[in-house]
Design an enzyme around this catalytic site. Structure first.
Site, PDB file in Angstrom:
ATOM      1  N   HIS A 254      30.849  68.549   9.390  1.00 22.71           N
ATOM      2  CA  HIS A 254      29.653  69.270   9.824  1.00 22.71           C
ATOM      3  C   HIS A 254      30.020  70.657  10.358  1.00 22.71           C
ATOM      4  O   HIS A 254      29.937  70.923  11.562  1.00 22.71           O
ATOM      5  CB  HIS A 254      28.885  68.481  10.888  1.00 22.71           C
ATOM      6  CG  HIS A 254      27.610  69.188  11.307  1.00 22.71           C
ATOM      7  ND1 HIS A 254      26.554  69.338  10.458  1.00 22.71           N
ATOM      8  CD2 HIS A 254      27.261  69.809  12.443  1.00 22.71           C
ATOM      9  CE1 HIS A 254      25.605  70.017  11.076  1.00 22.71           C
ATOM     10  NE2 HIS A 254      25.999  70.321  12.287  1.00 22.71           N
ATOM     11  N   ASP A 256      29.116  73.992  11.246  1.00 17.17           N
ATOM     12  CA  ASP A 256      27.955  74.857  11.445  1.00 17.17           C
ATOM     13  C   ASP A 256      28.247  76.213  10.813  1.00 17.17           C
ATOM     14  O   ASP A 256      29.245  76.868  11.145  1.00 17.17           O
ATOM     15  CB  ASP A 256      27.651  75.022  12.932  1.00 17.17           C
ATOM     16  CG  ASP A 256      26.895  73.840  13.503  1.00 17.17           C
ATOM     17  OD1 ASP A 256      26.049  73.286  12.785  1.00 17.17           O
ATOM     18  OD2 ASP A 256      27.142  73.472  14.663  1.00 17.17           O
ATOM     19  N   ASP A 366      21.792  67.490  11.986  1.00 18.21           N
ATOM     20  CA  ASP A 366      21.805  68.195  13.279  1.00 18.21           C
ATOM     21  C   ASP A 366      20.647  69.164  13.420  1.00 18.21           C
ATOM     22  O   ASP A 366      20.778  70.198  14.060  1.00 18.21           O
ATOM     23  CB  ASP A 366      23.141  68.943  13.418  1.00 18.21           C
ATOM     24  CG  ASP A 366      23.335  69.510  14.821  1.00 18.21           C
ATOM     25  OD1 ASP A 366      22.839  68.913  15.784  1.00 18.21           O
ATOM     26  OD2 ASP A 366      23.980  70.568  14.938  1.00 18.21           O
ATOM     27  N   HIS A 570      20.447  76.127  10.596  1.00 18.87           N
ATOM     28  CA  HIS A 570      19.780  75.518  11.746  1.00 18.87           C
ATOM     29  C   HIS A 570      20.321  75.934  13.114  1.00 18.87           C
ATOM     30  O   HIS A 570      19.887  75.375  14.134  1.00 18.87           O
ATOM     31  CB  HIS A 570      19.790  73.991  11.616  1.00 18.87           C
ATOM     32  CG  HIS A 570      21.149  73.368  11.652  1.00 18.87           C
ATOM     33  ND1 HIS A 570      21.773  72.885  10.535  1.00 18.87           N
ATOM     34  CD2 HIS A 570      21.997  73.142  12.667  1.00 18.87           C
ATOM     35  CE1 HIS A 570      22.942  72.385  10.865  1.00 18.87           C
ATOM     36  NE2 HIS A 570      23.105  72.528  12.159  1.00 18.87           N
TER      37      HIS A 570
END
Length: 1012
Positions: A254, A256, A366, A570
């Protein structure tokens, strides 16, 4: 063993530390040289650097700096046959480069806030499994002076025992593989003893077995180790029964795409993480790793082509697994419906082109809530399954199921799974695996769940420790049965296993991070402007291409769309990133706007030449006609433009009753044929009377357009959260210091209000009413310099209703105006697109906006959230000058019959006006025969000369729509959002009839005569 269980458990933990201390036995320092780079440079540039000697104990910096080390290693003859590792800890992120390629990431102490400062997360790099002796190796290590979480962690940075950038270790050491095996055998059994229910038989058996190992094993006498390992093997050989829970696991990082670090650092996080995953696959054949963002693959293809080829090879083997189907993991509240479609269209096309397959699951673990049209968008993009876990953070109401069917507002369903470990950063401890089963809420109907493991957010991914743990709990009595599986395999098992799944209908509202609808307002404004601009370019260019062979700018549009989609990540568009991220975003949006405006002008020119002349040319990129007041040649004029077309006319002032503006000793009144708006001398809106409905819109005795400052001190997540208690502490704004009539034209009247919001912040607003609409416009400028304050504008309305209606992507939904239940209270702040509406039968009021997303409706008060002032992670978030517009629209009937949807679209998409010497003419290229079906997008098809027309049903109704066009269309088909799966339609007499159902998204592919 006596019954002193707590003492025995402590003994076991101490013994594990003793084994760990035995992993590395012989050590030699590395020979180091250092080159401090000017930035994030390439390996080739690093080779040309001016290196100097370096040593352990040196401090490097500052934050975000890059330092390249040349590491010369000499493995002595005495180590022949030994496994040898490089041990490195620079209290930062780093990457080992060998033969000009990134080989593995390294992660030192103090890189995430909860890391054990005694041990780095990933400090070892295997040089050889069996040294030949007298070997000399030269490596390069790229040190990034930042941690997995940038400067620090998710909280305000504070003092720490270890300074980031301190070189704490740089040496080679022999690695004891037997001790490593003993460590993880023993640790697995010890964790079972510690975390299984203490009164369970298996916990007792684990405690006894682990204690026996301690008693039998003398770490100084290797001849005792086999007996200890035999005890462990015997214990771990006990299998589960058939009814044990099945836990599928998959490696995950994950990363970001931006957050507490800029985009440029994310690219390095990708190759650090991906090279590590590839390296571990060599030693762990069962290891599978997922990556969910096409953008990150694309970066590797561009920046690290050799690494990318290795990734592609593992993709073909099914071990490095693209998932998600989107360009990035997008926010799902703020982007428009078409933006969400493009996330899938561009993402799925990338995966199909590069790997020969699209994704079947949307992977977005997320994100801060999921709009109610996502199930239909997913289905239209070939997605059947959905995974997230974010709603486990809900403040008031935890999700009732972990596996269920999620139904959108149109009735589309996707099988949805929330991993019950409540994390996408699992560490594979027995404690976490047991919690996964205990927390699972669907045991009565399901026996399958998913477990995502690996360091995430800042990347890194799984460690060898995690992989060793999983090897030992594959099928061990007492813990769930754990097997590494791909998302496709897991969801196939899940779908086959689930019995009588529950159904959740509507949005998956996230009961946290509601401030993200408002934070970094400038970024959100740029997003809306760019979405609108790309919409216009595509429609104008596609029509011009069909009519005249105009060169459709497909390549440049693709590039611009990818920039917009990237910034819908996000942690970018929600406003939760550091300042450097928004500096990058500002530059990228400026690039989109500059290039896009040129493209739009070129397409307009191709349709209707824009030359100096006395006639007015107006372009309408919306799918319904418009009559509006425009500025042209220094004066106001009215113009009527048909749907998706243009009009050329001599500027004039048709016979509309003129706007009246009256100033008296105690009031200002703006009035047209539709409404009368009355303002006090201090600027307060005290009346908005709808003449046609004969209704007063403003609550008697109330003041609308009322600005309020709320204290905004969230408990934890500063840029993310606004808490329900913020409503309890409000500060009234002083009356306006200046209100004056600044425009009194028959077509438009305007008053200007100047007001101090506080000692530090000021507001200027121009409030206008035109002759052609009941819409009252508020054009606003704010100089904002606050600290933890939230600016909202309130409209107390003369209405009573238990539900407010909000526009969402490709539709609308209703939310409560009361706080009856915890579910209602949780929605004290909600997200909407371009409008919100409060209505009784027969009359209502809509609040429109051109760049705002946070809304609230409490009783009869409708609020729009304007600006916040958080101080972390960007201490200057939103400080500065802002411009935005909103409007109030009273209406008879409901929002459907009153045309609120159309008016909000007009408010967000001004007519494009220019001078021309072209004779008066009109042209309409597309239209529908019902307001229930909105033409949202017109574009050229991705892989053919066809035109794509995307429509959606906006009212929640069903029926038949006729889509007509003046273009030379020969055939029509209906396709999915990926522009595949054509179903023939009957195009005749310049149009086609299409049946529609509530909130259905329709994608029509049209081919002109002679095209292919």
């Amino acid at each position: 063993m006596q019954k002193h269980f707590e003492i025995t458990r402590s003994r076991l933990q101490h013994f594990a530390d003793l084994i760990r201390a035995r992993l590395y036995t012989k050590h030699l320092p590395a020979d180091l040289e250092i080159f401090t780079a000017s930035g994030r440079i390439t390996f080739a540039e690093a080779l040309r650097g001016d290196y100097r000697p370096a040593r352990v104990g040196e401090q490097f910096g500052p934050l975000w700096s890059t330092h390249w080390f040349k590491v010369v290693l000499e493995i002595p003859q005495a180590w022949q046959g030994e496994e040898v590792h490089l041990l490195w800890d620079s209290t930062s992120e780093a990457c080992v480069w060998e033969d000009g390629q990134p080989r593995q990431g390294l992660t030192g102490c103090r890189t995430i806030p909860w890391a054990d400062l005694k041990h780095p997360i990933r400090a070892d790099y295997c040089l050889t499994k069996s040294a030949s002796g007298s070997e000399r190796r030269t490596l390069h290590i790229e040190m990034a002076c930042n941690g997995l979480f940038g400067a620090d962690g998710i909280e305000q940075p504070g003092p720490s025992e270890v300074t980031m950038g301190l070189l704490r270790q740089a040496e080679i050491a022999t690695f004891d593989r037997a001790a490593w095996r003993l460590l993880w055998d023993f640790t697995t059994i010890t964790e079972m003893a510690l975390h299984l229910p203490p009164d369970s038989p298996r916990a007792g058996q684990a405690l006894y077995a682990a204690n026996r190992i301690v008693n039998i094993c003398d770490l100084n006498k290797r001849e005792t180790w086999p007996a200890a390992i035999a005890i462990a093997e015997n214990f771990l050989a006990a299998r589960n029964g058939d009814g044990q829970h099945n836990l599928s696991a998959v490696g995950h990082a994950h990363i970001d795409t931006a957050w507490l670090w800029p985009l440029a650092e994310t690219k390095r996080k990708c190759y650090r993480t991906f090279s590590t995953a590839l390296r571990y696959m060599e030693d762990y054949p069962e290891y599978q790793f997922v990556c969910s963002q096409a953008q990150q693959f694309a970066w590797m293809k561009e920046l690290q082509p050799a690494l990318y080829q290795k990734i592609k090879q593992r993709v073909q083997e099914g071990r490095f697994i693209p998932v998600g189907g989107t360009w990035i993991e997008p926010d799902c509240n703020i982007p428009s419906g078409e933006s969400l479609v493009r996330q899938f269209l561009i993402g799925q096309r990338f995966f199909q082109k590069e790997y020969g397959a699209t994704c079947t699951e949307f992977w977005n673990p997320d994100v801060f809530g999921y709009c109610a049209q996502l199930p239909q968008i997913m289905r239209g993009a070939g997605i059947k399954y959905f995974l997230t876990q974010k709603l486990s953070w809900n403040q008031f109401n935890k999700p009732a199921s972990h596996t269920f069917l999620w139904e959108g507002i149109d009735g589309s369903r996707v099988l949805t799974h929330f991993p019950p470990a409540d994390t996408y950063n699992g560490t594979c401890t027995v404690k976490e695996l047991l919690f996964n089963v205990k927390n699972f809420k669907d045991h009565e109907r399901a026996n399958e769940s998913y477990y995502l493991f690996g360091y995430g957010d800042g990347g890194g991914g799984p460690t060898t420790e995690m992989l060793e743990r999983l090897q030992r709990v594959h099928d061990v009595d007492g813990v769930p049965r754990v097997v590494q599986r791909s998302p496709r395999d897991f969801f196939a098992r899940c779908e086959a296993d689930i019995k009588d799944p529950l159904v959740w209908v509507g949005e998956l509202y996230f009961e946290l991070h509601r401030g993200t609808y408002t934070t970094q307002a400038r970024n959100k404004l740029h997003n809306r402007r760019c979405e609108s601009l790309l919409h216009d370019i595509e429609a104008l260019a596609a029509i011009a291409h069909c009519l005249s062979g105009f060169a459709y700018p497909a390549e440049e549009l693709d590039r611009l769309w990818k920039l917009v989609l990237l910034n819908q990540f996000h942690d970018i568009i929600p406003g939760s990133s550091i300042a450097e991220v928004y500096q990058d975003s500002e530059e990228q949006y400026a690039e989109v706007l500059a290039s896009g405006m040129k493209l739009r002008a070129q397409a307009r020119q191709a349709l209707c030449p824009e030359r100096n002349g006395k006639n007015l040319a107006a372009f309408n990129t919306l799918g319904f006609p418009r009559t509006e007041v425009v500025a042209f040649d220094g004066r106001l004029a009215t113009v009527h433009v048909p749907a998706l077309g243009y009009a050329v006319a001599a500027p004039g002032q048709p016979a509309f009753p003129p706007v009246q503006a009256v100033e008296s000793a105690d009031a200002f009144i703006l009035e047209n044929q539709f409404v009368r708006a009355t303002f006090r001398r201090d600027g307060g809106l005290v009346s908005l009377f709808d003449k046609q409905a004969r209704r007063e819109a403003i609550e008697p005795g109330g003041t609308a357009n009322n600005f309020v400052l709320f204290d905004d001190e969230p408990n934890k997540w500063d840029a993310w959260d606004v808490e329900v208690f913020h409503l309890e502490k409000r500060h009234a704004i002083p009356p306006a210091k200046s209100v004056r009539l600044v425009e009194c034209d028959p077509l438009r009247a305007t008053i200007e209000v100047e007001q101090d919001l506080s000692a530090a912040s000021k507001l200027r607003q121009r409030i206008s009413l035109t002759a052609v609409s009941a819409r009252l416009d508020f054009e606003t400028e704010v100089d904002w310099n606050e600290h933890h304050k939230f600016l909202k504008v309130e409209f107390p309305l003369n209405l009573r209703t238990e539900q407010a209606t909000y526009e969402i992507q490709f539709g609308h939904l209703q939310r409560p105006t009361h706080f009856n239940t915890s579910w209602d209270v949780a929605r004290f702040e909600v997200c909407a697109q371009r409008w919100a509406d409060l209505a009784e039968p027969g009359f209502g009021v809509a609040l429109l906006n051109d760049c705002k997303y946070g809304h609230a409706a409490q009783g009869n008060i409708l609020r729009l959230s304007l600006l916040r002032a958080p101080k972390y992670p960007d201490p200057n978030a939103d400080i500065g000058h802002h411009t935005f517009r909103y409007a109030l629209l009273p209406h008879a009937g409901d929002f459907r019959s009153a045309g609120v949807i159309e008016e909000a679209a007009r408010f967000n998409a001004p007519l494009h006006i220019s001078a021309t010497d072209t004779p008066p003419a009109t042209a309409s290229f597309f239209r529908t025969d019902t307001s229930a079906v909105v033409i949202d997008t017109v574009k050229k098809a991705e892989d053919s000369e066809a035109l794509i027309v995307r429509l959606y049903e906006a009212h929640g109704s069903r029926g038949t729509v006729r889509l007509t066009s003046s273009l030379p269309i020969a055939t029509a088909t209906c396709c999915n959002l990926l522009e595949e799966g054509d179903t023939p339609l009957s195009w005749a007499d310049g149009g086609v009839n299409i049946e529609f159902t509530p909130f259905q998204i329709l994608t029509v592919k049209l081919l002109a005569a002679g095209s292919s």
